[in-house]
Design a protein around this motif. Structure first.
Motif, mmCIF file in Angstrom:
data_model
loop_
_atom_site.group_PDB
_atom_site.id
_atom_site.type_symbol
_atom_site.label_atom_id
_atom_site.label_comp_id
_atom_site.label_asym_id
_atom_site.label_seq_id
_atom_site.Cartn_x
_atom_site.Cartn_y
_atom_site.Cartn_z
ATOM 1 N N PHE A 298 0.816 -1.103 -0.036
ATOM 2 C CA PHE A 298 -0.028 -0.074 0.135
ATOM 3 C C PHE A 298 0.856 1.052 -0.045
ATOM 4 C CE2 PHE A 298 -1.950 3.511 2.478
ATOM 5 C CZ PHE A 298 -3.097 3.679 1.586
ATOM 6 N N TYR A 299 2.019 1.446 0.753
ATOM 7 C CA TYR A 299 2.879 2.364 0.731
ATOM 8 C C TYR A 299 3.603 2.509 -0.415
ATOM 9 C CZ TYR A 299 6.681 5.532 2.373
ATOM 10 O OH TYR A 299 7.292 6.454 2.661
ATOM 11 N N LYS A 300 4.044 1.513 -1.123
ATOM 12 C CA LYS A 300 4.708 1.681 -2.258
ATOM 13 C C LYS A 300 3.790 2.329 -3.492
ATOM 14 C CE LYS A 300 7.726 -1.867 -1.467
ATOM 15 N NZ LYS A 300 8.408 -3.247 -1.571
ATOM 16 N N ILE A 301 2.409 2.004 -3.421
ATOM 17 C CA ILE A 301 1.392 2.265 -4.357
ATOM 18 C C ILE A 301 1.245 3.657 -4.012
ATOM 19 C CG2 ILE A 301 -1.025 1.969 -5.039
ATOM 20 C CD1 ILE A 301 -0.686 -0.861 -4.396
ATOM 21 N N ALA A 302 1.192 4.186 -2.718
ATOM 22 C CA ALA A 302 0.784 5.622 -2.453
ATOM 23 C C ALA A 302 1.948 6.474 -3.140
ATOM 24 C CB ALA A 302 0.759 5.499 -0.947
ATOM 25 N N ILE A 303 3.239 5.819 -2.797
ATOM 26 C CA ILE A 303 4.373 6.846 -3.124
ATOM 27 C C ILE A 303 4.244 7.104 -4.768
ATOM 28 C CG2 ILE A 303 6.907 6.822 -3.561
ATOM 29 C CD1 ILE A 303 5.857 7.535 -0.818
ATOM 30 N N LYS A 304 3.827 5.874 -5.429
ATOM 31 C CA LYS A 304 3.636 6.040 -6.958
ATOM 32 C C LYS A 304 2.639 6.967 -7.439
ATOM 33 C CE LYS A 304 5.748 1.698 -8.211
ATOM 34 N NZ LYS A 304 5.482 0.163 -8.904
ATOM 35 N N TYR A 305 1.630 7.139 -6.577
ATOM 36 C CA TYR A 305 0.536 8.060 -6.946
ATOM 37 C C TYR A 305 0.877 9.358 -6.624
ATOM 38 C CZ TYR A 305 -3.815 10.580 -5.557
ATOM 39 O OH TYR A 305 -4.756 11.354 -5.428
ATOM 40 N N TYR A 306 1.628 9.598 -5.361
ATOM 41 C CA TYR A 306 1.992 11.053 -5.228
ATOM 42 C C TYR A 306 2.919 11.509 -6.655
ATOM 43 C CZ TYR A 306 -0.583 11.026 -0.934
ATOM 44 O OH TYR A 306 -1.565 11.118 -0.011
#
Length: 329
Positions: A298-306
């Motif tokens: 989830f954290y890795k996906i969030a970083i890519k999203y931002y």
């Protein structure tokens, strides 16, 4: 001129103002009443401060009245009542220490007489410990200890032979604190003469004080009490019972008070350590949770999203402002 027996480490001729610290009304008389008379007759400016209200041995206003009447008989100049609770001076150590320091400096006191850390009464010992601490802080103002409940042969001995009748007369004034005498002043006075602060030296009655010398810390003080320092310093007579049981008892009481104080400090430190350990454990838990979050998908996906968001909607752009407004809702 004050008559001195021996060769103390102080020139009383140069002493102009003397402060007597008494835990209770009557201690000034029982511990150094004759010396007060001698100092007054020698033209010294003598001040007496009573630390407690004396409420355990009579009503405070009556104790004040008795102390004031004794003052008239002894003839000293200045009297003050600080009215700390009788029997609880230990609760006000910092405040008392600061008041004594300020008074001694403001009034330009040369010599301070206090009850001793080895005396039997707790208030007396507390005041003595306070003055022992002050000794190193405001030297060259001199401190000397007197005793009310247990005698000790000190290094400053004042001849008070000519004031014995006056002291006897003053004893009858303190009828509230000495009520248990019930008219037995004669008997009490005889006991005081030979078992408390009045001693016989070279055929004279004297009051004996332990004068703290320059640089004396707690080790030198205790060494004196146990006799080693005394034997080396006092040559004007032989004193074969320096290690008198009263010294040891008084010393033991002093150490007991210090151990209790250190015990409380240790307990406070233990509580503080426990609190810090709990904080450190909570910190470790939070760091573990944070690490779990950083390693999660989830954290890795969030970083890519931002990163994608910042590329498509740069900070300050219209789309970014609309986005920020929408997200706040």
């Amino acid at each position: 001129m004050v008559k001195v027996i021996g060769k103390p480490d102080i020139d009383l001729e140069k002493v102009k103002r003397v402060l007597i610290l008494a835990p209770h009304p009557d201690d000034e008389l029982l511990g150094c009443g004759g010396s007060i008379c001698a100092l007054v007759d020698a033209g010294k400016d003598v001040h007496v401060i009573f630390l407690s209200d004396g409420g355990k041995s009579g009503k405070p206003y009556l104790r004040r009245d008795e102390a004031s009447r004794v003052r008239e008989k002894l003839g000293y100049n200045h009297i003050e009542f600080w009215d700390f609770p009788d029997g609880n001076l230990k609760l006000y150590r910092k405040e008392i220490k600061e008041k004594i320091r300020n008074y001694a400096l403001k009034e330009s006191v040369d010599l301070i007489l206090s009850t001793a850390p080895y005396d039997f009464h707790e208030d007396h010992r507390i005041l003595g410990v306070i003055c022992l601490e002050l000794h190193l802080e405001i030297y060259p103002k001199r401190f000397a200890f007197y005793s009310v409940y247990n005698n000790i042969l000190g290094n400053l001995n004042l001849d008070i032979s000519e004031y014995m009748n006056k002291l006897k007369d003053c004893l009858s004034v303190y009828e509230h604190s000495l009520a248990e005498l019930d008219g037995a002043e004669e008997k009490f006075f005889a006991v005081r003469l030979f078992n408390a602060s009045v001693l016989r030296l070279n055929g004279k009655y004297c009051e004996s004080f332990l004068l703290l010398e320059e640089g004396w810390n707690i080790q030198e003080f205790l060494s004196y009490l146990l006799g080693d320092y005394f034997i080396n310093k006092c040559e004007f007579f032989a004193y074969n019972e320096v290690k008198h049981v009263q010294h040891i008892i008084g010393y033991a009481k002093y150490l007991e008070d210090e151990l209790k104080k250190k015990g409380k400090e240790i307990e406070t430190m233990r509580c503080e350590i426990d609190r810090l350990e709990a904080i450190l454990k909570e910190k470790e838990n939070l760091e573990r949770e944070l690490n779990d979050i950083k390693t999660s998908k989830f954290y890795k996906i969030a970083i890519k999203y931002y990163k994608i968001r910042d590329l498509l909607m740069q900070e300050g752009s219209l789309f970014r402002k609309l986005y920020n407004t929408f997200m706040k809702k």
